[in-house]
Design an enzyme around this catalytic site. Sequence first.
Site, PDB file in Angstrom:
ATOM      1  N   THR A 180      -6.424   1.204  -9.149  1.00  0.00           N
ATOM      2  CA  THR A 180      -5.911   2.567  -8.977  1.00  0.00           C
ATOM      3  C   THR A 180      -7.007   3.614  -9.185  1.00  0.00           C
ATOM      4  O   THR A 180      -6.928   4.709  -8.633  1.00  0.00           O
ATOM      5  CB  THR A 180      -4.727   2.797  -9.945  1.00  0.00           C
ATOM      6  OG1 THR A 180      -3.881   1.655  -9.903  1.00  0.00           O
ATOM      7  CG2 THR A 180      -3.913   3.999  -9.558  1.00  0.00           C
TER       8      THR A 180
ATOM      9  N   LYS B 114      -2.068   3.451 -16.624  1.00  0.00           N
ATOM     10  CA  LYS B 114      -3.162   3.449 -15.631  1.00  0.00           C
ATOM     11  C   LYS B 114      -2.998   4.563 -14.602  1.00  0.00           C
ATOM     12  O   LYS B 114      -3.979   5.076 -14.067  1.00  0.00           O
ATOM     13  CB  LYS B 114      -3.298   2.067 -14.980  1.00  0.00           C
ATOM     14  CG  LYS B 114      -2.138   1.589 -14.113  1.00  0.00           C
ATOM     15  CD  LYS B 114      -2.234   2.009 -12.665  1.00  0.00           C
ATOM     16  CE  LYS B 114      -0.943   1.724 -11.922  1.00  0.00           C
ATOM     17  NZ  LYS B 114      -0.937   2.220 -10.533  1.00  0.00           N
TER      18      LYS B 114
HETATM   19  O1  LIG Z   1       0.556   0.996  -8.491  1.00  0.00           O
HETATM   20  C1  LIG Z   1      -0.069   0.958  -7.467  1.00  0.00           C
HETATM   21  C2  LIG Z   1      -1.016  -0.118  -7.141  1.00  0.00           C
HETATM   22  O2  LIG Z   1      -0.952  -1.174  -8.045  1.00  0.00           O
HETATM   23  C3  LIG Z   1       0.082   2.053  -6.484  1.00  0.00           C
HETATM   24  O3  LIG Z   1      -0.672   3.138  -6.914  1.00  0.00           O
HETATM   25  P1  LIG Z   1      -0.187   4.614  -6.618  1.00  0.00           P
HETATM   26  O4  LIG Z   1       1.210   4.738  -7.150  1.00  0.00           O
HETATM   27  O5  LIG Z   1      -1.180   5.479  -7.311  1.00  0.00           O
HETATM   28  O6  LIG Z   1      -0.219   4.805  -5.125  1.00  0.00           O
END
Ligand SMILES: O=C(CO)COP(=O)(O)O
Length: 330
Positions: A247, A190
């Site tokens: 995300t 993701k």
């Molecule tokens: O995994 C995350 C939310 O579930 C955090 O996302 P990021 O690592 O893109 O900041």
Amino acid sequence: MTILQRIAVIGAGAWGAALANVAARAGRDVVLVARDADAADAVRRAGASPHLPDVALDGAIAVAGGIDAVAGADAVLLVVPAQAHGAVAATLAPVLAPGTPVVACAKGIERGTRRFMTDVIAAALPGATPAILSGPSFAADVARGLPTAVTLAAADDAVAVALAHALGTPTFRPYHATDLRGVEIGGAAKNVLAIAVGIVRGRRLGASAAAALTTRGFAELMRFGRAYGARPETLTGLSGLGDLILTCSSRQSRNFSLGIAIGDGLSPGEARQSGLLAEGAFTAPVLVEMAAERNVDMPIAAAVAAVLDGRLGVDQAIAALTTRPFRAEH
Ligand SMILES: O=C(CO)COP(=O)(O)O
Ligand SMILES: NC(=O)C1=CN([C@@H]2O[C@H](COP(=O)(O)OP(=O)(O)OC[C@H]3O[C@@H](n4cnc5c(N)ncnc54)[C@H](O)[C@@H]3O)[C@@H](O)[C@H]2O)C=CC1
């Protein structure tokens, strides 16, 4: 049910601090282990992680600067970047009791070895019990006690249940599972897809394009998951679809924000100078290599990898995706 009372959280970054607060709120005895003595002093002085300065650490959390503090832990949460999981896990060998659950909390795949996170832990700590925690949960939300739900998987359901009870509260709800592979694939993939959707947002191609890309990205995640042994119901759950939705839609995400910066005109090199950890940038090339190895078609992930390493410009990548042959949806 086994009671896991003493919890060691390794890594005093944003997610480590949030999970330490979670465990303390759940009534556990928590030690948060920073990278070294200086880093531990800085966290103690500020009463917060430097990566999450606005959210106070629960006062009951002990902060340590060395791995010795892990001795006696009933469970360990490993909360360092994916590419550091192996090295940091290896340092735990002398202090862990046999069978101790070690929970991977990073989202990525190890480059070079192409190992998923629980395999990294199993290789570094053959005597431990690997587990994984992943799902739609920003550290700032979790640390503040806003309601969130995640997936917590271990091969033995009883271990997953014990871990879920050790960390769970009304505002942090872990759903237990046994499909390690499904959970780690969702979390790793993701991030890469969120960079793609961020690029489309940064290029101002509209909300419809972002929704289309998120959905076709999910089709890629499902194909990859099937090829690598994930259960479909895991991929459509919190740690797969749930985290993809979060995300790919919030500027709180570092991966999405990296994509926005690139879509908005920064070069990938410039965009990565923010110093923020965007795991998808590390995962993209290895995800694409692993997809190719099993003939999994992942054009969006491949475009992200090519843009990040400078083989393709953003407009070329968009043209390549939008001129693919029309095909059946499923
Ligand atoms: O995994 C995350 C939310 O579930 C955090 O996302 P990021 O690592 O893109 O900041
Ligand atoms: N921040 C978030 O909202 C969430 C993060 N995650 C995942 O958690 C993992 C860690 O992310 P964050 O804590 O947000 O990152 P961060 O950048 O805030 O913190 C990383 C921490 O790891 C430490 N570290 C880095 N390399 C190390 C090494 N080689 N040895 C020991 N310590 C090392 C750093 O000193 C820092 O304290 C990532 O895989 C991320 O995807 C998962 C869910 C939510």
